[in-house]
Write an enzyme that holds these catalytic residues in place. Sequence first.
Site, PDB file in Angstrom:
ATOM      1  N   SER A 226      51.196 -64.091 -53.929  1.00 54.28           N
ATOM      2  CA  SER A 226      49.215 -63.597 -53.533  1.00 54.28           C
ATOM      3  C   SER A 226      49.236 -64.193 -52.121  1.00 54.28           C
ATOM      4  CB  SER A 226      48.908 -64.423 -54.517  1.00 54.28           C
ATOM      5  OG  SER A 226      47.026 -64.130 -55.093  1.00 54.28           O
TER       6      SER A 226
ATOM      7  N   ASP B 115      49.641 -60.369 -60.694  1.00 54.95           N
ATOM      8  CA  ASP B 115      49.703 -61.283 -59.338  1.00 54.95           C
ATOM      9  C   ASP B 115      50.443 -63.009 -60.593  1.00 54.95           C
ATOM     10  OD1 ASP B 115      49.610 -64.633 -58.351  1.00 54.95           O
ATOM     11  OD2 ASP B 115      47.285 -63.367 -57.749  1.00 54.95           O
TER      12      ASP B 115
END
Length: 874
Positions: A404, A698
């Site tokens: 991320s 993610d």
Amino acid sequence: MGRRRSAISYHEDSTLSLLTVKIVQAAHIPCADLLSHSDCYICLSLPSCTNKVLKTKTVSDNSDPVWNETFHFAVCNNVKNVLLLELHDEDVITRNDKLYTLAFDVSKICIGETTQKTFRLDPEGPEFLEVEFTLQEFEDIREKILTNGVIVSREVGCLDVCVDNQRIPKNLQGKRLILSVEDSCENERRLELDPSTGPDQMQTCKFHYLRKWDPQFTAHVEDAENQSKQIIPVKSLLVGQEENIRLSTVSVYSNCCGFSCFHPLRWIQPRDSLVISKSKARRITSCWSPMILHKCRRFFRKYKAKPLEVKLKTKECNDKLNVRMGFALCDDEKLYLTKRKKIVANTLKNVLKLDRDLEDHEIPMIAITATGGGIRAMTSLYGTLAGLKKLNLLDCVSYITGTSGSTWSISKLYEDPNWSQKDLCPPIEDARRNVTKSKTCAITFDQLAFYQEELTTRAKMGYKTSFTDLWGLIIESMLYDSVNETRLSDQRKALANGQNPLPLYLAMNVKSNEFPTLDYKEWCEFSPYEVGLLKYGAFIRSEDFGSEFFMGKRTKALPESRICYLQGLWSNIFSINLMDAWYAAVSSDHFWNRFTTDNVVELDEDEEAAAADALRKRRASAPGLSTRVHQPESAFNRTIRQILTNRPLDGEHHNFLRGLQMHKEYSKHDGFCAFDDSKLDSSPNNLTPSAEELCLVDCAYYINASFPPLLREERKVDLLLSFDYGLADKFSSVERTREYCVAHNLCFPNINVCEEEKQNPKECYYFTNCGSHVDPSIVHFPLVNDTFKEFKHPGVKRVTDQEKEDGNVRLDGFTSPYKLLRTSYSEEDFDKLVNLTAYNVENNVQTILKAFREAIECKQCNNSGTCNKNEEIQ
């Protein structure tokens, strides 16, 4: 006991068998619509043998249907063959109801035997399905497959189709030629019949197919008034020899009414004509007949137009695979580690003040792992690296991983091939300027027009575009001053001499619809060298990510994406569904999960209780997956599932595992690291090789951490410097990783933190399993503001009011400026976060150095078998 991990792929000589499935009968089938008896039919599918779905006849108005219909499949015995039998109730007005889905592992049938099975469709009801199976081995037909013990690549053929633009009949110009090969990768291609199309005289296309599937080639002209359709078994074409077919046209005219009609012509090559003499040319004959309109007597004359010539040529695809199958590190990474070890050894000698050089087996593998957290994670990682650089510890590290937001800072740093050898103040200042600037620049009219142009160009190149690509462009606008042309493979320059740690980026592959992340998830790692799905031991070159693949071969090469598109992928928080949001909010999905899963019943226990001892022994020698019956959810539950699991803004990418099949013993392989809560891992027909696309999201949907690439057995990491940039639970990343490792028999130390320290955590924790020579140790840094409030540097107290204000970093509460969705910081807040994370590293240098020393001692113990304290490096 699992099968040994395969470092590299290897060949297996597999036999083929003829599977005969006779659908006998069913009984006591309930009425789906409550208005009449069921109108039952059964669909059969075996994806490892064909993409076609076969179907029985419909037995109308009968709850005890009898079919006695037989179907045949040619199966490869070394792959996992799971036959799906779907029982449907046919409806004329509404859509057909799927009543049951039966998944049966073909390996339960012994070669040379006929077995009749009665499957109970409901353990609490009388419903059953009776099926007869026969498996006969082809004595003279074999297939050489390539496998790593988990996935399998089978023999592939290629059909080249060519049309001469300069020889297109005038009556067909402006039309489109529709070409298709059933069961092929491409399935269908369309060529414009226009002499002015493109600069090349010849239009070509390719079809890739499994050679043992015996597909058929079909060609016809779309919307042509006069056309013929040709269907040719691909096996009837001689390998390496070019053959021509002619699509003929005929016009039929009335001599009294002035109207015209046509009769489409069809030519079919017999499927059993598998051998054609090289010296004998193919002669295509057609039977012509006029069409009678309006039941009126008319006299017609026919006129045969010039045919369209299509050239065909088949060849074997014996080229080396573009997908690397195996669990070993790639050669480039091995070479990098050899160079990096020398730098690490020299740096460790200096920082630990050792009295001799470290030998090769004494050099520990040290890695940095960072969590996500948007701009907060990006900013914090800059401070962490600055602290390590100040202590001269960066050159002790061989890997750095992120997910991320932390990937944003890592990927930006690696634009400079020598970033870790330089002062980090310039890149931090550049990040400061971009983090503190207004983000309205990302949504101006000019910028939106640029996004549209970029995505249009990307789609024309052949990429699957989505909101994730737009998010990547927005990230680029927020964090860069201009368009960034760098690509992931460009980062190899930063590794050429082992001068920097090797960066690894992490994402998760999930199902785009119908399943929440909890039900299906797979680690996907990105490095400057390769992109790979860890569970399958499958990797491609980083520059090939996004290209099209089939059966391990690249079928269409696309230009490598700019790094911004990967940054959007690695931080793809927009592919969330409501189930993921619910889990993230309350960490429990048990209530909603009952609406999103089918009722699955295991049948093997009943079968084995009634089977003979001999049959049980044969099954033990060739174990198969459990036979399962899926009872689809109700219409209400189906609606709830669609609402809860749909990912409206998912990011799809071409699947580089497409077409590959699962090995017959994949589930028992050591390398196949399946999630215990992933029911689909025991359903090979639903695994990633059978999917058209990858859906990458993610990692924070499951664990906000980037440990998995470093836990690979082949990397042999000894010490992890863990940096958690979360604002809430400071130990979630290590605790959940520990749970994951325990479930999958992976090495990871115990995480022992008392409740009091969870509420008031310290700056640094050292987790190690004393006496273990296998588990890596962890130095864990939560994001906390502890002694930094009183000290501006280690040992230097804050005195002035301004210095005390600089130590006031608000990490908790609703007023914190570092919340996840914040995309802009003030200059003061940016500086505070960078200084805090750098200080926390510097203030705990002794703990880091202690971990370094013990890692070296552990390496010495591993080499000698015992740990002699007198020989420990001091």
